[in-house]
Write a protein that holds these residues in place. Structure first.
Motif, PDB file in Angstrom:
ATOM      1  N   VAL A  32       0.866  -1.177   0.000  1.00 19.66           N
ATOM      2  CA  VAL A  32       0.000   0.000   0.000  1.00 19.66           C
ATOM      3  C   VAL A  32       0.902   1.226   0.000  1.00 19.66           C
ATOM      4  N   ILE A  33       0.434   2.278  -0.696  1.00 21.86           N
ATOM      5  CA  ILE A  33       1.249   3.465  -0.917  1.00 21.86           C
ATOM      6  C   ILE A  33       0.468   4.703  -0.485  1.00 21.86           C
ATOM      7  N   PRO A  34       0.702   5.188   0.729  1.00 22.99           N
ATOM      8  CA  PRO A  34       0.014   6.398   1.178  1.00 22.99           C
ATOM      9  C   PRO A  34       0.788   7.635   0.726  1.00 22.99           C
ATOM     10  N   GLY A  35       0.085   8.736   0.461  1.00 22.94           N
ATOM     11  CA  GLY A  35       0.824   9.949   0.129  1.00 22.94           C
ATOM     12  C   GLY A  35      -0.038  11.101  -0.332  1.00 22.94           C
ATOM     13  N   ARG A  36       0.633  12.256  -0.492  1.00 23.52           N
ATOM     14  CA  ARG A  36      -0.032  13.455  -0.984  1.00 23.52           C
ATOM     15  C   ARG A  36       0.041  13.488  -2.496  1.00 23.52           C
ATOM     16  N   VAL A  37      -1.024  13.998  -3.098  1.00 26.84           N
ATOM     17  CA  VAL A  37      -1.044  14.161  -4.554  1.00 26.84           C
ATOM     18  C   VAL A  37      -1.650  15.526  -4.874  1.00 26.84           C
ATOM     19  N   TYR A  38      -1.437  15.999  -6.110  1.00 33.92           N
ATOM     20  CA  TYR A  38      -1.779  17.388  -6.450  1.00 33.92           C
ATOM     21  C   TYR A  38      -2.498  17.478  -7.790  1.00 33.92           C
ATOM     22  N   ARG A  39      -3.597  18.245  -7.781  1.00 43.78           N
ATOM     23  CA  ARG A  39      -4.277  18.510  -9.063  1.00 43.78           C
ATOM     24  C   ARG A  39      -4.841  19.921  -9.057  1.00 43.78           C
ATOM     25  N   ARG A  40      -4.908  20.528 -10.248  1.00 46.54           N
ATOM     26  CA  ARG A  40      -5.448  21.896 -10.341  1.00 46.54           C
ATOM     27  C   ARG A  40      -6.961  21.828 -10.240  1.00 46.54           C
ATOM     28  N   ASP A  41      -7.441  21.890  -9.012  1.00 46.94           N
ATOM     29  CA  ASP A  41      -8.852  21.640  -8.771  1.00 46.94           C
ATOM     30  C   ASP A  41      -9.199  22.182  -7.397  1.00 46.94           C
ATOM     31  N   SER A  42     -10.273  22.952  -7.265  1.00 49.96           N
ATOM     32  CA  SER A  42     -10.671  23.401  -5.931  1.00 49.96           C
ATOM     33  C   SER A  42     -12.158  23.712  -5.882  1.00 49.96           C
ATOM     34  N   ASP A  43     -12.875  22.932  -5.087  1.00 49.23           N
ATOM     35  CA  ASP A  43     -14.293  23.185  -4.800  1.00 49.23           C
ATOM     36  C   ASP A  43     -14.599  22.436  -3.502  1.00 49.23           C
ATOM     37  N   PRO A  44     -15.889  22.440  -3.044  1.00 47.65           N
ATOM     38  CA  PRO A  44     -16.123  21.843  -1.717  1.00 47.65           C
ATOM     39  C   PRO A  44     -15.637  20.400  -1.573  1.00 47.65           C
ATOM     40  N   THR A  45     -15.566  19.658  -2.682  1.00 46.94           N
ATOM     41  CA  THR A  45     -15.124  18.272  -2.529  1.00 46.94           C
ATOM     42  C   THR A  45     -13.771  18.010  -3.187  1.00 46.94           C
ATOM     43  N   HIS A  46     -13.099  19.094  -3.638  1.00 42.90           N
ATOM     44  CA  HIS A  46     -11.771  18.927  -4.234  1.00 42.90           C
ATOM     45  C   HIS A  46     -10.809  19.964  -3.683  1.00 42.90           C
ATOM     46  N   SER A  47      -9.652  19.498  -3.239  1.00 42.37           N
ATOM     47  CA  SER A  47      -8.602  20.411  -2.790  1.00 42.37           C
ATOM     48  C   SER A  47      -7.414  20.197  -3.719  1.00 42.37           C
TER      49      SER A  47
END
Ligand code: PHE
Length: 343
Positions: free
Chosen positions: A189-204
Motif C-alpha cells: 500500500v502506498i500512502p501519500g499526498r497528490v496534487y491537481r489543479r482543482d478546488s471546490d467543496p469536494t476537491h482540494s
C-alpha cells in the motif's frame, strides 16, 4: 519593681491574645523584650536596687522575663499552626470544579484515517511503500501506459514544474517504482499526498491517496473485489453494500470504480447532500494491472498479474466524520480540527 514587671507581663499577655498575625506578635516581642524593650529596660534598672535586695529581685525578674519569652513563643507557635491550616485550606484540590479547557493535540482527521486504512491492509499482509511527490513525466504518465498525447493526461489537471518535472497527480507512479525495486510477487500500500489543479467543496489542490498493488500468479477480479470489500467493512465498522462500475484508466484493464452504500443516509434520503440522493458513494478507482505497466516495472506479464486501486483518503475521512466540505481540513483551523476542544 517586681510588681512593675508583673504588670508589664500582664499587659504583654493581653496584647498577645489580641494580636492578629505573626507580624503583630513580632512587634510585641520588640516592644517588650527587644534591646530597648519595656522589660529589658526594667531589668537594666536592677542596678538601682539596694545591694542586699538585688539577688532576690534579680531572680524574680528573670522568672518574669522567662515567662514573657515563653508567652511570646507560644503565641508564635499558635500563629504558625493557624497559618499552615489556612494554607492547606487554600491548596485543597476541588475535584468538582470543571476543567479550564487546556488545549491539547490530536492527530489530524486525515492522518487518523490514513493510519486506519493502512492498518487494515497491513492486517491483510500488505507492506507500506512510498515515493516522491515531485515526479517525472515517465513515472506519473508514460510508465503507466498514458500515450504521449493521450486525453487522459488532461483529465489529471497537472501542476507542471521546471525541467519537465511535475507534482504527482496520483500515487500510481509508486506502483512502477516499487515493481522496479522489489519485483513480484508484491503486496504493497502506498500512502501519500497528490496534487491537481482543482478546488471546490469536494476537491482540494492537494489531497491524499492510498494506492494498493497486489501482484502474484493467478490473481483474479474476484480477489480484487473480495479484498476491497473486506477493507470497506472494516474501515466503516459494518457490512456495507457495494457495487463496481466499469470505468477507464490507462494503467488497468479492466478498470472499475467502487461505490459503497451512502454511510450518511443509508440510501434512504432522496435529498441527502452527501450522495445527492443516489444512495451510493464512489470511494476508489481500481482494476487489473495493465500488461504494459508490468513491463515498465520489469515484471513478466506472462507469469504475474494482479490488481491495483487508488482511494481518496480525504473523501473517506469526510464520510467517516460526516463533513460536507473538504477544504477546512487544510486551513489549519485548530478549533475546527479538534472538534472545538483545541482552544
Ligand atoms: N490513479 C487513479 C486515480 O488517481 C486511481 C487508480 C489507481 C485506479 C490504481 C486504478 C488503479 O484516479
Amino acid at each position: 519593681m517586681v510588681e512593675e514587671a508583673l504588670r508589664l507581663k500582664a499587659s504583654l499577655e493581653g496584647e498577645l491574645s489580641s494580636a492578629a498575625d505573626l507580624a503583630a506578635v513580632e512587634a510585641l516581642m520588640v516592644k517588650y523584650l527587644g534591646r530597648k524593650g519595656l522589660i529589658t529596660s526594667l531589668m537594666r534598672s536592677l542596678g538601682g536596687v539596694p545591694q542586699e535586695e538585688r539577688p532576690r529581685v534579680g531572680k524574680e525578674l528573670n522568672l518574669v522575663k522567662e515567662a514573657c519569652d515563653q508567652a511570646v513563643r507560644d503565641r508564635m507557635r499558635e500563629m504558625e499552626v493557624l497559618r499552615q491550616r489556612m494554607e492547606e485550606e487554600r491548596n485543597v484540590v476541588d475535584v468538582s470544579i470543571p476543567p479550564c479547557g487546556r488545549p491539547y493535540g490530536r492527530f489530524h482527521p486525515v492522518a487518523q484515517t490514513m493510519e486506519e486504512i493502512i492498518k487494515v491492509f497491513v492486517s491483510l499482509g500488505f507492506s507500506v511503500a512510498t515515493g516522491p511527490e515531485i515526479e517525472t513525466d515517465f513515472y506519473n504518465f508514460e510508465a503507466l501506459n498514458f500515450k504521449a498525447h493521450h486525453p487522459a493526461r488532461d483529465m489529471q489537471d497537472t501542476f507542471f514544474l521546471e525541467d519537465q518535472r511535475l507534482l504527482r497527480t496520483h500515487t500510481s507512479p509508486v506502483q512502477v517504482r516499487s515493481m522496479l525495486s522489489l519485483g513480484a510477487p508484491l503486496r504493497i500500500v502506498i500512502p501519500g499526498r497528490v496534487y491537481r489543479r482543482d478546488s471546490d467543496p469536494t476537491h482540494s489542490p492537494m489531497f491524499h491517496q492510498v494506492e494498493g498493488l497486489l501482484l502474484d500468479e493467478d490473481v483474479s477480479v474476484a480477489d480484487l473485489k473480495g479484498c476491497l470489500q473486506v477493507f470497506v467493512d472494516s474501515i466503516f465498522g459494518r457490512k456495507l453494500k457495494s457495487r463496481f462500475r466499469g470505468s477507464y484508466f490507462p494503467f488497468t484493464e479492466p478498470s472499475m470504480e467502487m461505490d459503497v452504500e451512502c454511510v450518511v443516509c443509508n440510501g434512504q434520503d432522496p435529498s441527502c447532500r452527501v450522495c445527492k440522493g443516489t444512495g451510493w458513494l464512489e470511494i476508489l478507482g481500481a482494476g487489473m494491472v495493465h500488461p504494459n505497466v508490468l513491463k515498465s516495472g520489469g515484471v513478466d506479464p506472462e507469469r504475474f498479474g494482479g490488481f491495483a486501486w487508488g482511494m481518496g483518503v480525504d473523501r473517506i475521512a469526510m464520510l467517516k466524520y460526516g463533513l460536507s466540505d473538504l477544504r477546512p481540513l487544510f486551513e489549519a483551523d485548530l478549533f475546527y480540527l479538534t472538534g472545538g476542544n483545541g482552544r
